[in-house]
Motif scaffolding. Structure first.
Motif, PDB file in Angstrom:
ATOM      1  N   LYS A  42      16.652  20.730 -50.628  1.00 37.17           N
ATOM      2  CA  LYS A  42      17.990  20.808 -51.219  1.00 37.17           C
ATOM      3  C   LYS A  42      18.823  19.587 -50.851  1.00 37.17           C
ATOM      4  O   LYS A  42      19.570  19.059 -51.685  1.00 37.17           O
ATOM      5  N   ILE A  43      18.690  19.136 -49.618  1.00 34.98           N
ATOM      6  CA  ILE A  43      19.478  17.972 -49.188  1.00 34.98           C
ATOM      7  C   ILE A  43      18.948  16.706 -49.860  1.00 34.98           C
ATOM      8  O   ILE A  43      19.732  15.821 -50.238  1.00 34.98           O
ATOM      9  N   PHE A  44      17.632  16.587 -50.009  1.00 37.41           N
ATOM     10  CA  PHE A  44      17.067  15.459 -50.754  1.00 37.41           C
ATOM     11  C   PHE A  44      17.739  15.332 -52.122  1.00 37.41           C
ATOM     12  O   PHE A  44      18.161  14.255 -52.538  1.00 37.41           O
ATOM     13  N   GLU A  45      17.808  16.446 -52.833  1.00 38.34           N
ATOM     14  CA  GLU A  45      18.373  16.433 -54.186  1.00 38.34           C
ATOM     15  C   GLU A  45      19.826  15.969 -54.177  1.00 38.34           C
ATOM     16  O   GLU A  45      20.283  15.283 -55.092  1.00 38.34           O
ATOM     17  N   LYS A  46      20.565  16.347 -53.138  1.00 41.87           N
ATOM     18  CA  LYS A  46      21.970  15.942 -53.046  1.00 41.87           C
ATOM     19  C   LYS A  46      22.116  14.432 -52.946  1.00 41.87           C
ATOM     20  O   LYS A  46      23.154  13.871 -53.326  1.00 41.87           O
ATOM     21  N   PHE A  47      21.080  13.768 -52.435  1.00 33.79           N
ATOM     22  CA  PHE A  47      21.127  12.320 -52.279  1.00 33.79           C
ATOM     23  C   PHE A  47      20.310  11.581 -53.346  1.00 33.79           C
ATOM     24  O   PHE A  47      19.898  10.437 -53.140  1.00 33.79           O
ATOM     25  N   SER A  87      23.751  11.926 -42.810  1.00 31.23           N
ATOM     26  CA  SER A  87      24.616  13.022 -43.261  1.00 31.23           C
ATOM     27  C   SER A  87      24.766  14.091 -42.174  1.00 31.23           C
ATOM     28  O   SER A  87      23.789  14.485 -41.529  1.00 31.23           O
ATOM     29  N   PRO A  88      25.957  14.580 -41.965  1.00 28.77           N
ATOM     30  CA  PRO A  88      26.189  15.638 -40.960  1.00 28.77           C
ATOM     31  C   PRO A  88      25.361  16.889 -41.245  1.00 28.77           C
ATOM     32  O   PRO A  88      24.895  17.550 -40.310  1.00 28.77           O
ATOM     33  N   GLU A  89      25.180  17.220 -42.535  1.00 29.49           N
ATOM     34  CA  GLU A  89      24.404  18.414 -42.878  1.00 29.49           C
ATOM     35  C   GLU A  89      22.975  18.285 -42.378  1.00 29.49           C
ATOM     36  O   GLU A  89      22.429  19.205 -41.748  1.00 29.49           O
ATOM     37  N   TRP A  90      22.340  17.123 -42.642  1.00 34.69           N
ATOM     38  CA  TRP A  90      20.958  16.925 -42.203  1.00 34.69           C
ATOM     39  C   TRP A  90      20.864  16.879 -40.685  1.00 34.69           C
ATOM     40  O   TRP A  90      19.957  17.453 -40.077  1.00 34.69           O
ATOM     41  N   GLN A  91      21.798  16.196 -40.052  1.00 30.46           N
ATOM     42  CA  GLN A  91      21.771  16.097 -38.596  1.00 30.46           C
ATOM     43  C   GLN A  91      21.882  17.472 -37.940  1.00 30.46           C
ATOM     44  O   GLN A  91      21.208  17.749 -36.936  1.00 30.46           O
TER      45      GLN A  91
END
Length: 252
Positions: A168-173, A216-220
């Motif tokens: 999901k985070i990949f897609e955001k970037f 990104s704070p979300e990934w961290q």
């Protein structure tokens, strides 16, 4: 009436989509890497395009994609992906293919001035339960093949992180998830390897996306939580390779 027709078409499309996903999940994949002999890369490419692909079709070996490294190809390398209904079907197809008299003649003719293949590597793969299997060809993009090796017994932790967060985070970037696998065989890494393809607009955009992703704070927060749960970092190594599809690749 129009509402009923729309509902019918929606159900048909949904059924086809579910069937395609199920088919992809049930297939055996084989990622094959060839290294051409010095000065023989074009000969090898010609043999694939003019001969080999026809034999693949004849013997029910589905070519999913065919790629060459971006930039200078110092290793004379090419990568392609085949899929089969099962391991048994794969072995049967290859046995019949390699015994085909016409193929034997092609191999002999292509090696008249020296063997054109220096080395072949192969890994057998199965899709993960979260793999999107997005095998639609859209063109004008590059592919990134990524291979993760985990610390002992931590592959389930890595898969959980990808399943619940990373994709999901990949897609955001701006990164497109294509397909995710683990090896089928223990000796090839079934207990500690994750292999997958992403696509990007370019290598430069891919590198920029990963830089932003990593910061990104979300990934961290996700990374920190997963490592705290495991009591350690999850991976030993991460390998990234960028490829461009060949003109005749089904997946572009």
């Amino acid at each position: 009436m129009k509402k009923q027709l729309f509902l019918f078409l929606f159900l048909v499309i949904t059924c086809f989509s579910i069937q395609a996903q199920s088919d992809a999940n049930n297939r055996l994949y084989e990622l094959r890497t060839y290294y051409a002999s010095e000065g023989k890369m074009q000969d090898l490419m010609n043999r694939f395009q003019q001969h080999t692909l026809k034999f693949f079709y004849t013997y029910n070996m589905r070519l999913e994609g065919f790629w060459l490294p971006l930039g200078e190809n110092k290793e004379n390398k090419l990568v392609y992906l085949l899929s089969y209904p099962s391991r048994e079907a794969r072995d049967k197809s290859w046995k019949e293919f390699m015994k085909d008299k016409d193929w034997v003649a092609v191999m002999k003719n292509s090696a008249i001035n020296g063997e054109i293949v220096a080395k072949v590597e192969s890994i057998f793969l199965k899709t993960t339960d979260f793999s999107p299997n997005d095998m639609k060809s859209v063109g004008d993009r590059v592919f990134e093949l990524r291979t993760y090796k985990t610390k002992p017994n931590l592959l389930p932790n890595l898969l959980e992180r990808f399943r619940n967060h990373t994709l999901k985070i990949f897609e955001k970037f701006g990164m497109t998830n294509i397909i995710y696998w683990t090896p089928t065989d223990k000796e090839q890494g079934s207990e500690d390897l994750l292999v997958y393809f992403l696509t990007h607009k370019s290598k430069e955009s891919g590198l920029a996306s990963f830089k932003a992703f990593g910061e990104s704070p979300e990934w961290q927060a996700v990374k920190k939580a997963s490592e705290e749960k495991a009591g350690t970092g999850l991976t030993i190594s991460v390998k990234s390779e960028y490829f461009a599809p060949a003109d005749f690749s089904p997946l572009k």
